[in-house]
Design a protein around this motif. Structure first.
Motif, PDB file in Angstrom:
ATOM      1  N   ALA A  66       0.850  -1.123  -0.102  1.00  8.12           N
ATOM      2  CA  ALA A  66       0.135  -0.007  -0.045  1.00  8.12           C
ATOM      3  C   ALA A  66       1.028   0.998   0.138  1.00  8.12           C
ATOM      4  CB  ALA A  66      -0.731  -0.139   1.346  1.00  8.12           C
ATOM      5  N   ILE A  67       2.205   1.070   0.701  1.00  9.37           N
ATOM      6  CA  ILE A  67       2.975   2.224   0.593  1.00  9.37           C
ATOM      7  C   ILE A  67       3.461   2.766  -0.778  1.00  9.37           C
ATOM      8  CG2 ILE A  67       5.123   3.413   1.658  1.00  9.37           C
ATOM      9  CD1 ILE A  67       2.979   2.946   3.725  1.00  9.37           C
ATOM     10  N   THR A  68       3.897   1.512  -1.421  1.00  7.26           N
ATOM     11  CA  THR A  68       4.357   1.835  -2.828  1.00  7.26           C
ATOM     12  C   THR A  68       3.345   2.302  -3.787  1.00  7.26           C
ATOM     13  OG1 THR A  68       6.024  -0.011  -2.370  1.00  7.26           O
ATOM     14  CG2 THR A  68       5.497   0.618  -4.677  1.00  7.26           C
ATOM     15  N   ASP A  69       2.076   1.718  -3.576  1.00  8.14           N
ATOM     16  CA  ASP A  69       0.756   2.030  -4.325  1.00  8.14           C
ATOM     17  C   ASP A  69       0.615   3.647  -4.119  1.00  8.14           C
ATOM     18  OD1 ASP A  69      -1.089   1.587  -6.304  1.00  8.14           O
ATOM     19  OD2 ASP A  69      -2.490   1.973  -4.354  1.00  8.14           O
ATOM     20  N   CYS A  70       0.650   3.932  -2.659  1.00  5.14           N
ATOM     21  CA  CYS A  70       0.398   5.350  -2.526  1.00  5.14           C
ATOM     22  C   CYS A  70       1.228   6.306  -2.902  1.00  5.14           C
ATOM     23  CB  CYS A  70       0.235   5.570  -0.913  1.00  5.14           C
ATOM     24  SG  CYS A  70       0.025   6.863  -0.324  1.00  5.14           S
ATOM     25  N   GLN A 104      -4.776  11.280  -4.598  1.00  3.74           N
ATOM     26  CA  GLN A 104      -4.489  11.699  -2.855  1.00  3.74           C
ATOM     27  C   GLN A 104      -5.341  10.992  -2.373  1.00  3.74           C
ATOM     28  OE1 GLN A 104      -2.871  15.758  -1.583  1.00  3.74           O
ATOM     29  NE2 GLN A 104      -3.671  16.236  -3.706  1.00  3.74           N
ATOM     30  N   GLU A 105      -6.751  11.129  -2.611  1.00  2.00           N
ATOM     31  CA  GLU A 105      -7.759  10.310  -1.766  1.00  2.00           C
ATOM     32  C   GLU A 105      -7.745   8.869  -2.018  1.00  2.00           C
ATOM     33  OE1 GLU A 105     -10.041  11.662  -0.063  1.00  2.00           O
ATOM     34  OE2 GLU A 105      -9.773  13.621  -0.788  1.00  2.00           O
ATOM     35  N   THR A 106      -7.139   8.474  -3.236  1.00  2.00           N
ATOM     36  CA  THR A 106      -6.932   6.986  -3.532  1.00  2.00           C
ATOM     37  C   THR A 106      -5.821   6.317  -2.733  1.00  2.00           C
ATOM     38  OG1 THR A 106      -7.767   7.161  -5.946  1.00  2.00           O
ATOM     39  CG2 THR A 106      -6.394   5.070  -5.231  1.00  2.00           C
ATOM     40  N   CYS A 107      -4.684   7.100  -2.648  1.00  2.00           N
ATOM     41  CA  CYS A 107      -3.544   6.971  -1.546  1.00  2.00           C
ATOM     42  C   CYS A 107      -4.043   6.735  -0.262  1.00  2.00           C
ATOM     43  CB  CYS A 107      -2.478   7.935  -1.951  1.00  2.00           C
ATOM     44  SG  CYS A 107      -1.270   7.988  -0.922  1.00  2.00           S
ATOM     45  N   LEU A 108      -4.946   7.606   0.327  1.00  2.00           N
ATOM     46  CA  LEU A 108      -5.461   7.642   1.465  1.00  2.00           C
ATOM     47  C   LEU A 108      -5.966   6.374   1.791  1.00  2.00           C
ATOM     48  CD1 LEU A 108      -5.282   9.124   4.371  1.00  2.00           C
ATOM     49  CD2 LEU A 108      -7.324  10.295   3.327  1.00  2.00           C
ATOM     50  N   ASP A 109      -7.102   6.194   0.881  1.00  2.00           N
ATOM     51  CA  ASP A 109      -7.963   4.812   1.056  1.00  2.00           C
ATOM     52  C   ASP A 109      -7.334   3.366   1.139  1.00  2.00           C
ATOM     53  OD1 ASP A 109     -10.051   6.532   0.966  1.00  2.00           O
ATOM     54  OD2 ASP A 109     -10.329   6.192  -1.375  1.00  2.00           O
ATOM     55  N   GLY A 110      -6.042   3.500   0.379  1.00  2.00           N
ATOM     56  CA  GLY A 110      -4.896   2.384   0.390  1.00  2.00           C
ATOM     57  C   GLY A 110      -4.323   2.303   1.697  1.00  2.00           C
ATOM     58  N   LEU A 111      -3.887   3.408   2.397  1.00  2.00           N
ATOM     59  CA  LEU A 111      -3.246   3.425   3.592  1.00  2.00           C
ATOM     60  C   LEU A 111      -4.323   2.967   4.725  1.00  2.00           C
ATOM     61  CD1 LEU A 111      -1.315   6.651   3.650  1.00  2.00           C
ATOM     62  CD2 LEU A 111      -0.348   4.206   3.183  1.00  2.00           C
ATOM     63  N   GLU A 112      -5.563   3.424   4.706  1.00  2.00           N
ATOM     64  CA  GLU A 112      -6.663   2.922   5.641  1.00  2.00           C
ATOM     65  C   GLU A 112      -6.997   1.530   5.721  1.00  2.00           C
ATOM     66  OE1 GLU A 112      -9.780   5.527   4.966  1.00  2.00           O
ATOM     67  OE2 GLU A 112      -8.895   7.189   6.142  1.00  2.00           O
ATOM     68  N   GLU A 113      -6.574   0.910   4.511  1.00  2.00           N
ATOM     69  CA  GLU A 113      -6.664  -0.762   4.493  1.00  2.00           C
ATOM     70  C   GLU A 113      -5.870  -1.533   5.005  1.00  2.00           C
ATOM     71  OE1 GLU A 113      -7.816  -1.459   0.645  1.00  2.00           O
ATOM     72  OE2 GLU A 113      -9.694  -0.315   0.282  1.00  2.00           O
ATOM     73  N   THR A 114      -4.742  -0.764   5.400  1.00  2.00           N
ATOM     74  CA  THR A 114      -3.511  -1.436   5.821  1.00  2.00           C
ATOM     75  C   THR A 114      -3.474  -1.337   7.346  1.00  2.00           C
ATOM     76  OG1 THR A 114      -1.847   0.312   5.768  1.00  2.00           O
ATOM     77  CG2 THR A 114      -2.205  -1.000   3.747  1.00  2.00           C
ATOM     78  N   SER A 140      -0.451  -0.743   8.634  1.00  2.00           N
ATOM     79  CA  SER A 140       0.865  -0.167   8.818  1.00  2.00           C
ATOM     80  C   SER A 140       1.131   0.960  10.035  1.00  2.00           C
ATOM     81  CB  SER A 140       1.537   0.720   7.449  1.00  2.00           C
ATOM     82  OG  SER A 140       2.525   1.266   7.499  1.00  2.00           O
ATOM     83  N   ALA A 141       2.070   1.067  10.678  1.00  2.75           N
ATOM     84  CA  ALA A 141       2.256   1.817  11.760  1.00  2.75           C
ATOM     85  C   ALA A 141       2.537   3.191  11.122  1.00  2.75           C
ATOM     86  CB  ALA A 141       3.736   1.326  12.500  1.00  2.75           C
ATOM     87  N   ALA A 142       2.752   3.166   9.812  1.00  2.00           N
ATOM     88  CA  ALA A 142       3.120   4.535   9.088  1.00  2.00           C
ATOM     89  C   ALA A 142       1.609   5.452   8.836  1.00  2.00           C
ATOM     90  CB  ALA A 142       3.952   4.662   8.079  1.00  2.00           C
ATOM     91  N   GLN A 143       0.703   4.551   9.102  1.00  2.00           N
ATOM     92  CA  GLN A 143      -0.520   5.258   8.468  1.00  2.00           C
ATOM     93  C   GLN A 143      -0.851   6.542   9.067  1.00  2.00           C
ATOM     94  OE1 GLN A 143      -4.006   2.385   9.021  1.00  2.00           O
ATOM     95  NE2 GLN A 143      -5.556   3.997   8.775  1.00  2.00           N
ATOM     96  N   GLY A 144      -0.885   6.699  10.636  1.00  2.00           N
ATOM     97  CA  GLY A 144      -1.429   7.748  11.205  1.00  2.00           C
ATOM     98  C   GLY A 144      -0.408   9.107  10.469  1.00  2.00           C
ATOM     99  N   GLU A 145       0.935   8.783  10.555  1.00  2.00           N
ATOM    100  CA  GLU A 145       1.811   9.703  10.232  1.00  2.00           C
ATOM    101  C   GLU A 145       1.696  10.169   8.692  1.00  2.00           C
ATOM    102  OE1 GLU A 145       6.775  10.172   9.480  1.00  2.00           O
ATOM    103  OE2 GLU A 145       5.886   8.338  10.278  1.00  2.00           O
TER     104      GLU A 145
END
Length: 245
Positions: free
Chosen positions: A144-148, A194-204, A206-211
């Protein structure tokens, strides 16, 4: 009269000089005059010294500084930016992102120039976000990070196209109806990325999601502001008594 006789008698110096009564000699006034003169000089010296001292002190201290007031030009620029930013959803972040870039502003009363600064602010913020994601992707296996990051890079490309469209030679039209339509489409795509990136991060998980969500908040606001400005550019031009170039 006795006084007449006195002066008549006094005129006969040779006859009765010895017979004249002796008068006491007037007191010698020279010491008194000298004393008064010395005191006067001393007083004058002290007065001149006090005056000079006051003048020197006044010169060194100088007049109190008046509080600084913004120049008319700066006040007009401030009002112009706020007028443009008032059409956005985030006027505070719009103003704070554009103000530091106004040194390159050629015409403070041109909404098109302010739109260009808004696009630059959006591009700069997305560049920072892309760099953070690149670093995070190198230390994380989360797809998800790479996709974002790919979506953010695509958003950067859209904003870059918008800026290039507004870079014209002197005398050429900065904005036309066709350009406004293209820029609006490109910025809308950047918002979607940016919305698509954020949606992908919320599905993981990852500890970096909040940051990343926190960092993306500013870039999303800036891009949204640019989209609102270009969508209302015709209305803004009318408010500034201008038309499309």
């Amino acid at each position: 009269m006795e006084s007449s006789k006195f002066f008549q008698g006094y005129g006969k110096v040779g006859d009765h000089l010895e017979d004249q009564p002796s008068f006491p000699r007037p007191p010698n006034r020279k010491p008194l005059v000298a004393t008064i003169s010395v005191l006067a000089i001393l007083f004058l010296t002290l007065s001149v010294g006090a005056t000079l001292g006051a003048l020197i002190h006044s010169s060194n201290s100088g007049p109190p500084e008046s509080p600084s007031t913004p120049s008319t030009a700066n006040t007009g620029l401030d009002a112009s930016i706020r007028t443009v930013c008032n059409v956005t959803r985030f006027p505070a972040s719009c103003y704070s992102s554009i103000s530091p870039l106004t040194t390159s502003l050629q015409n403070p009363n041109d909404p098109e120039s302010i739109l260009k600064l808004s696009l630059r602010a959006s591009h700069n913020e997305l560049s920072k976000l892309s760099s953070s994601l690149r670093t995070l992707a190198s230390t994380s296996n989360a797809a998800a990070i790479t996709d974002c990051k790919d979506h953010i890079d695509d958003a950067l490309s859209r904003l870059n196209d918008s800026l290039l469209a507004m870079n014209v030679s002197p005398g050429d039209k900065a904005l036309t109806d066709a350009k406004i339509s293209d820029i609006q489409t490109w910025i809308s795509a950047a918002v979607t990325d940016q919305e698509t990136c954020l949606d992908g991060l919320e599905e993981t998980e990852s500890a970096a999601q909040g940051e990343m969500k926190q960092k993306m908040q500013r870039s999303r606001e800036y891009t949204s502001n640019s989209l609102a400005i270009v969508a209302n550019i015709r209305i803004l031009l009318q408010r500034f008594n201008m038309s499309l170039h």
